[in-house]
Motif scaffolding. Sequence first.
Motif, PDB file in Angstrom:
ATOM      1  N   THR A   1      -4.560  -8.850   5.227  1.00 45.33           N
ATOM      2  CA  THR A   1      -3.832  -7.427   4.681  1.00 45.33           C
ATOM      3  C   THR A   1      -4.197  -7.411   3.339  1.00 45.33           C
ATOM      4  O   THR A   1      -4.060  -8.266   2.362  1.00 45.33           O
ATOM      5  CB  THR A   1      -2.372  -7.522   4.678  1.00 45.33           C
ATOM      6  N   LEU A   2      -4.911  -6.358   2.794  1.00 50.04           N
ATOM      7  CA  LEU A   2      -5.467  -6.023   1.711  1.00 50.04           C
ATOM      8  C   LEU A   2      -5.013  -5.273   0.892  1.00 50.04           C
ATOM      9  O   LEU A   2      -5.414  -4.992  -0.358  1.00 50.04           O
ATOM     10  CB  LEU A   2      -7.007  -5.870   1.714  1.00 50.04           C
ATOM     11  N   GLY A   3      -3.837  -4.754   1.206  1.00 53.33           N
ATOM     12  CA  GLY A   3      -3.150  -3.609   0.476  1.00 53.33           C
ATOM     13  C   GLY A   3      -1.952  -3.878  -0.097  1.00 53.33           C
ATOM     14  O   GLY A   3      -1.162  -4.920   0.312  1.00 53.33           O
TER      15      GLY A   3
ATOM     16  N   GLY B   1      -1.101   5.970   2.476  1.00 51.05           N
ATOM     17  CA  GLY B   1      -1.216   5.533   3.745  1.00 51.05           C
ATOM     18  C   GLY B   1      -1.926   4.205   4.332  1.00 51.05           C
ATOM     19  O   GLY B   1      -2.153   3.570   3.245  1.00 51.05           O
ATOM     20  N   THR B   2      -2.073   3.990   5.465  1.00 49.24           N
ATOM     21  CA  THR B   2      -2.603   2.719   6.167  1.00 49.24           C
ATOM     22  C   THR B   2      -3.368   2.876   6.762  1.00 49.24           C
ATOM     23  O   THR B   2      -3.454   3.732   7.866  1.00 49.24           O
ATOM     24  CB  THR B   2      -1.472   1.844   6.584  1.00 49.24           C
TER      25      THR B   2
ATOM     26  N   PHE C   1     -10.449  -0.409  -5.187  1.00 49.71           N
ATOM     27  CA  PHE C   1      -9.824   0.906  -4.720  1.00 49.71           C
ATOM     28  C   PHE C   1      -8.369   1.154  -4.940  1.00 49.71           C
ATOM     29  O   PHE C   1      -8.047   2.379  -5.291  1.00 49.71           O
ATOM     30  CB  PHE C   1     -10.004   0.918  -3.173  1.00 49.71           C
ATOM     31  N   TYR C   2      -7.707   0.149  -4.952  1.00 60.03           N
ATOM     32  CA  TYR C   2      -6.178   0.274  -5.216  1.00 60.03           C
ATOM     33  C   TYR C   2      -5.797   0.663  -6.585  1.00 60.03           C
ATOM     34  O   TYR C   2      -4.691   1.198  -6.799  1.00 60.03           O
ATOM     35  CB  TYR C   2      -5.386  -0.909  -5.086  1.00 60.03           C
ATOM     36  N   GLU C   3      -6.709   0.668  -7.688  1.00 63.72           N
ATOM     37  CA  GLU C   3      -6.669   1.080  -9.013  1.00 63.72           C
ATOM     38  C   GLU C   3      -6.611   2.448  -8.949  1.00 63.72           C
ATOM     39  O   GLU C   3      -5.713   2.835  -9.869  1.00 63.72           O
ATOM     40  CB  GLU C   3      -7.695   0.387  -9.880  1.00 63.72           C
TER      41      GLU C   3
ATOM     42  N   THR D   1      -2.932   1.305   1.649  1.00 65.02           N
ATOM     43  CA  THR D   1      -2.929   0.170   2.126  1.00 65.02           C
ATOM     44  C   THR D   1      -4.088  -0.004   3.124  1.00 65.02           C
ATOM     45  O   THR D   1      -4.608   0.688   4.147  1.00 65.02           O
ATOM     46  CB  THR D   1      -1.754  -0.350   3.070  1.00 65.02           C
ATOM     47  N   VAL D   2      -5.041  -1.005   3.161  1.00 69.36           N
ATOM     48  CA  VAL D   2      -6.304  -1.195   3.931  1.00 69.36           C
ATOM     49  C   VAL D   2      -6.250  -2.634   4.581  1.00 69.36           C
ATOM     50  O   VAL D   2      -6.117  -3.577   3.509  1.00 69.36           O
ATOM     51  CB  VAL D   2      -7.627  -0.991   3.078  1.00 69.36           C
TER      52      VAL D   2
END
Length: 369
Positions: free
Chosen positions: A19-21, A49-50, A70-72, A78-79
Motif C-alpha cells: 500500500t503506497l498511499g 480515491g483508491t 504523485f501524492y504531493e 491512494t495507490v
Amino acid sequence: MKRTTLGRIVALPAAAALTLGLAACGAANESNEGGETGENGGSGSGVSGTISGAGASSQEAAMQAWTASFYENNPDATVNYDPIGSGGGREQFVNGASDFGGTDAYLDEEELAKAQNRCGQLVEIPTYVSPIAIIFKLDGVDELNLKPATIAKIFNQQITSWDDQAIAADNPGVELPSTPITPVNRSDESGTTENFVDYLKAAAPQDWPHEVSGDWPVPGGEAAQGTSGVVQAVGAGNGTIGYADASQANDLSTVKVGVGGEFVAYSPEAAAKVLDVSERAEGRGEYSFAYDLARDTTESGTYPIVLVSYSIACSTYEDANKAELVKALFAHIVSEEGQQASAEAAGSAPISDNLRSQVQPAIDAISAG
C-alpha cells in the motif's frame, strides 16, 4: 524478434498488497492550461480515491517513488500495488481483478483479447527501462570491450580463457592474463536472465543456439540466487563475469558492448534509446506501445541489453473516478518528474521526450464508458 514472456506466468501467493498511499489533507494542484491532466498527475483540484494494481516486482521501487511524488499534488489519492510478478499481474488485470498492471513483457495474443474484451482498447506503455550490465572481475584489467559474438561464446563456455584471441581482438593494447573465465549466471528463473538471453539470441544467433527463457540454459558455470547473489559471486572471484541490473553493479567493472562499429557503455540515455530505434508490435491497437526490441541494432550510442517493463490500463472504465485516478497516475509516471523519481530510486533509464509525446495521447484517452 518474437515477444518473450518475462517474469512468472502463474500468480504467486501474495502477501498483503504493498500500500503506497496515504490519505491526507493538502493544497489543491494548480490547474494547467486547458484543464488536461497535468504532469504531476491530476488536474484542477487533484484526484482522490483508491486504485489497485499488481504485477512486475521490477517496478516495485519505481512505483514507490512514483506514488510518493504523485501524492504531493494528489494527497487524497491512494495507490495500492502488489508486486506479485509479471504473469500474475497480467492475469489479474485481464480478469478484472485489478485497475492497472505492471509487466516485464507485453501481453500475448490470448491476454490481449481478454483485455480488449474487458475494457475496450488496451493502454500499454513502456514506463520502466532498466539497463542490464555485464559485470566482471579480472585482476589487472578494469575496462573491456566485447562484441556480441564474443559475449555469447564466453557465456556459452566456448571461450574459456581471458587471453583468448577473440577477446584480445576486441581489446588491442590491453594485457590480458591467461586466467580461466568463470561465467556466473542466475540460479533462479529471472526476467533479467530472459532479457540477457534474448539479447544473445538476437545479436549473436550463430554463437548462441539456446532458446530464450528465464531459466539459464548452459550447465556447468557458477550459479547464484538473485541479482545480489550474482554481484557477490562476481565480486568475490577473479576471472568472473556475469550479468545484473545495472543499478546494483556497485563498484564492479562493466563491459562496453559492441554496437555497429563502436563499443557502448551502459548509461540511462543509451539504454532508453533502444526504444527509439525499435519497432512497435503490429495489430495491437492504437494505444498499445509494445515494442519488439532491436537487440541487434547498429545505431550509434544505443545500449541494447535492457529490461523494459510496461504499465497497462484500460482505455475505458465503468467507474469514472477510477478512470481519472488511473489517467492521472499514468500521466505522472511518464512525466519528466515521474521518470526522474524512478531513476533516482531504482536506477532506471528515463524514457525520451520523443517517446513521451507518443504515449501521452493514449493516456489522455483513458475515460469512463
